[in-house]
Design an enzyme around this catalytic site. Structure first.
Site, PDB file in Angstrom:
ATOM      1  N   ARG A  70      17.484  16.030  17.540  1.00 50.03           N
ATOM      2  CA  ARG A  70      17.150  17.446  17.932  1.00 50.03           C
ATOM      3  C   ARG A  70      17.739  17.908  19.330  1.00 50.03           C
ATOM      4  NH1 ARG A  70      15.804  18.812  12.842  1.00 50.03           N
ATOM      5  NH2 ARG A  70      13.618  18.144  12.373  1.00 50.03           N
ATOM      6  N   ASN A 100      22.716  19.054  12.956  1.00 53.64           N
ATOM      7  CA  ASN A 100      22.240  20.308  12.863  1.00 53.64           C
ATOM      8  C   ASN A 100      21.232  20.738  14.309  1.00 53.64           C
ATOM      9  OD1 ASN A 100      20.147  18.464  12.113  1.00 53.64           O
ATOM     10  ND2 ASN A 100      19.272  19.910  10.890  1.00 53.64           N
ATOM     11  N   ASN A 287      12.327  18.575   2.886  1.00 55.77           N
ATOM     12  CA  ASN A 287      13.564  18.928   2.064  1.00 55.77           C
ATOM     13  C   ASN A 287      14.215  17.635   1.979  1.00 55.77           C
ATOM     14  OD1 ASN A 287      14.782  20.462   0.400  1.00 55.77           O
ATOM     15  ND2 ASN A 287      15.876  21.397   2.284  1.00 55.77           N
ATOM     16  N   ASP A 314      15.193   9.687   7.472  1.00 50.50           N
ATOM     17  CA  ASP A 314      15.253  11.377   7.635  1.00 50.50           C
ATOM     18  C   ASP A 314      14.351  11.759   8.617  1.00 50.50           C
ATOM     19  OD1 ASP A 314      16.122  13.860   7.518  1.00 50.50           O
ATOM     20  OD2 ASP A 314      15.416  14.173   5.205  1.00 50.50           O
ATOM     21  N   GLY A 333      10.154  18.659   7.016  1.00 46.42           N
ATOM     22  CA  GLY A 333      10.440  17.446   7.591  1.00 46.42           C
ATOM     23  C   GLY A 333       9.347  16.599   8.211  1.00 46.42           C
TER      24      GLY A 333
HETATM   25 ZN   LIG Z   1      18.017  15.012   7.418  1.00 50.23          ZN
END
Ligand SMILES: [Zn+2]
Length: 442
Positions: A70, A100, A287, A314, A333
């Site tokens: 993050r 991301n 997801n 993940d 998440g």
């Molecule tokens: Zn991921």
């Protein structure tokens, strides 16, 4: 790099398991100058201080190739410091972080800047995966070559899945010959639509939009089409969740569509089904979404059979406020770094499905080999990145005790058996008896 412990010590009496070399025996492991000095049958003279680990498993430091740290941009959810503390608490010595972020990790300057933060603040080794497209906008592919040169082990479209066959083809082409796989998030957005959980009984019961499980395999078929004209195309499938994906991936591998096709899943896909949403609400929104019992069983079987070679978390932290927005508006998440090993040992080892060695291969040697990481084995001269596991430790998941900033887990209050007892990086104990060593030198 981080500080190394120059003091020598020997882990004595443990069961040493190193899937890379096939070793599984009682042995002593001596550590000096940040490296493994030697591994010998138990009972000889120790080097330096003796650290008894009788009854525990000594293995290469665990690797998680799918973590959302993050930072930069979402430090309210997690930071390099808190995310890597969570990793070390969970037994991981090496992780790969996803691009991301805000700004996205799509160009060398941004990678270098984050690498500097990592150097100062990370508790474990962190490799940055490069973003597939400029600005994560999916209009134009990033400069893969420049990203790899800056130190990214590979490229991914995680969270921003490519939709165009042509772009997939170009992405495979750009990586062909580098030995690195494209790490694909499989999602056909036309099929997943605005679905927030799996499309099925639970989405109907709760009357929320569902995500068709075909979305995942449809994306795989497109990748297969893209690979047709690319020699040496290599693909790694992130967090696979459906029975059909596993079945079709197997066919693709048999038909040699991809010279090497690897699959990854996360513990929640073989521990839970869509029903978890009924109990945990948005904390079970992820997801790809949790699927049906049929899917869960197929994922579990593929892990057992070796059709899924890698287990990753993940790890995707969000704030309680964000998750409190309810199923439709909460971001997807869940956090995984501190529950991963316990879930895996409980559901794969204590059930008799897999040996410790087979389990650890999916968390050490296989991910290291996939991305060419200098980790994942325990041998003389290798960096002393070591995880010590108590496979029989019984504990209860308590999110309030996580080192991660995230509390979003559907496993809260679950009883698990097996936990990391110690984490050593570069010859230094960073976690011992379940607690971080706050005196550690980073
Ligand atoms: Zn991921």
């Amino acid at each position: 790099m981080h500080q190394q412990n120059t003091q020598a010590f020997t882990l004595t009496g443990g069961r040493v398991i190193d899937p890379a070399s096939g070793r599984d025996e009682l042995a002593d492991v001596a550590v000096a100058e940040g490296k493994v000095a030697w591994i010998r049958p138990s009972g000889g003279g120790p080097l330096g201080e003796k650290v008894p680990v009788d009854g525990l498993v000594v293995c290469p430091g665990l690797i998680d190739i799918h973590v959302h740290l993050r930072q930069p941009g979402f430090e309210h959810k997690e930071t390099v410091a808190t995310g890597t503390q969570a990793a070390v608490a969970g037994g991981f010595t090496t992780i790969c972080c996803m691009p991301n972020t805000n700004p996205p990790l799509d160009r060398p300057q941004r990678i270098t800047r984050l690498q500097q933060t990592i150097k100062k603040q990370a508790w474990c080794n962190v490799y940055i995966l490069g973003a597939a497209t400029v600005g994560n906008q999916r209009r134009e592919l990033a400069d893969f070559g420049a990203l790899l040169e800056t130190g990214c082990p590979s490229i991914t479209d995680d969270a921003m899945p490519l939709q165009s066959t042509k772009q997939m083809q170009e992405a495979l082409q750009k990586l062909a010959g580098t030995g690195r796989p494209f790490m694909a998030h499989l999602e056909d957005e036309e099929l997943s639509g605005d679905g927030v959980i799996n499309a099925g009984a639970v989405s109907q019961q709760l009357q929320v939009p569902g995500q068709d499980s075909l979305s995942e395999v449809a994306a795989l078929r497109r990748w297969a089409q893209a690979a047709n004209s690319v020699k040496q195309a290599r693909l790694h499938l992130l967090h696979v969740s459906t029975a059909q994906t596993v079945a079709e991936a197997k066919t693709l591998r048999t038909d040699n569509i991809f010279s090497r096709l690897t699959l990854e899943t996360a513990p929640h896909y073989f521990c839970l089904t869509e029903e978890a949403v009924l109990e945990s609400g948005a904390d079970a929104k992820v997801n790809p979404p949790l699927r049906t019992e049929h899917d869960r069983k197929a994922i579990l079987q593929a892990v057992i059979d070796g059709d899924i070679q890698i287990i990753a978390t993940d790890h995707a932290p969000h704030t309680p406020q964000e998750k409190a927005q309810g199923l439709i508006d909460a971001p997807p998440g869940l956090v995984g770094l501190e529950t991963c090993l316990g879930l895996i040992l409980t559901h794969l080892f204590h059930t008799g499905h897999l040996s410790l060695s087979d389990i650890l291969a999916k968390m050490t040697y296989n991910p290291a080999r996939l991305l060419g990481l200098p980790a994942g084995t325990l041998k003389s001269g290798a960096p002393a990145d070591i995880t010590i596991i108590d496979p029989y430790k019984q504990w209860v998941v308590d999110p309030d005790r996580f080192y991660s900033k995230g509390r979003n887990t559907p496993f809260s209050a679950q009883n698990l058996t097996g936990q990391a007892w110690g984490t050593i990086r570069g010859g230094q104990f960073l976690m011992q008896e379940g607690k971080l060593r706050k005196d550690a030198k980073l």
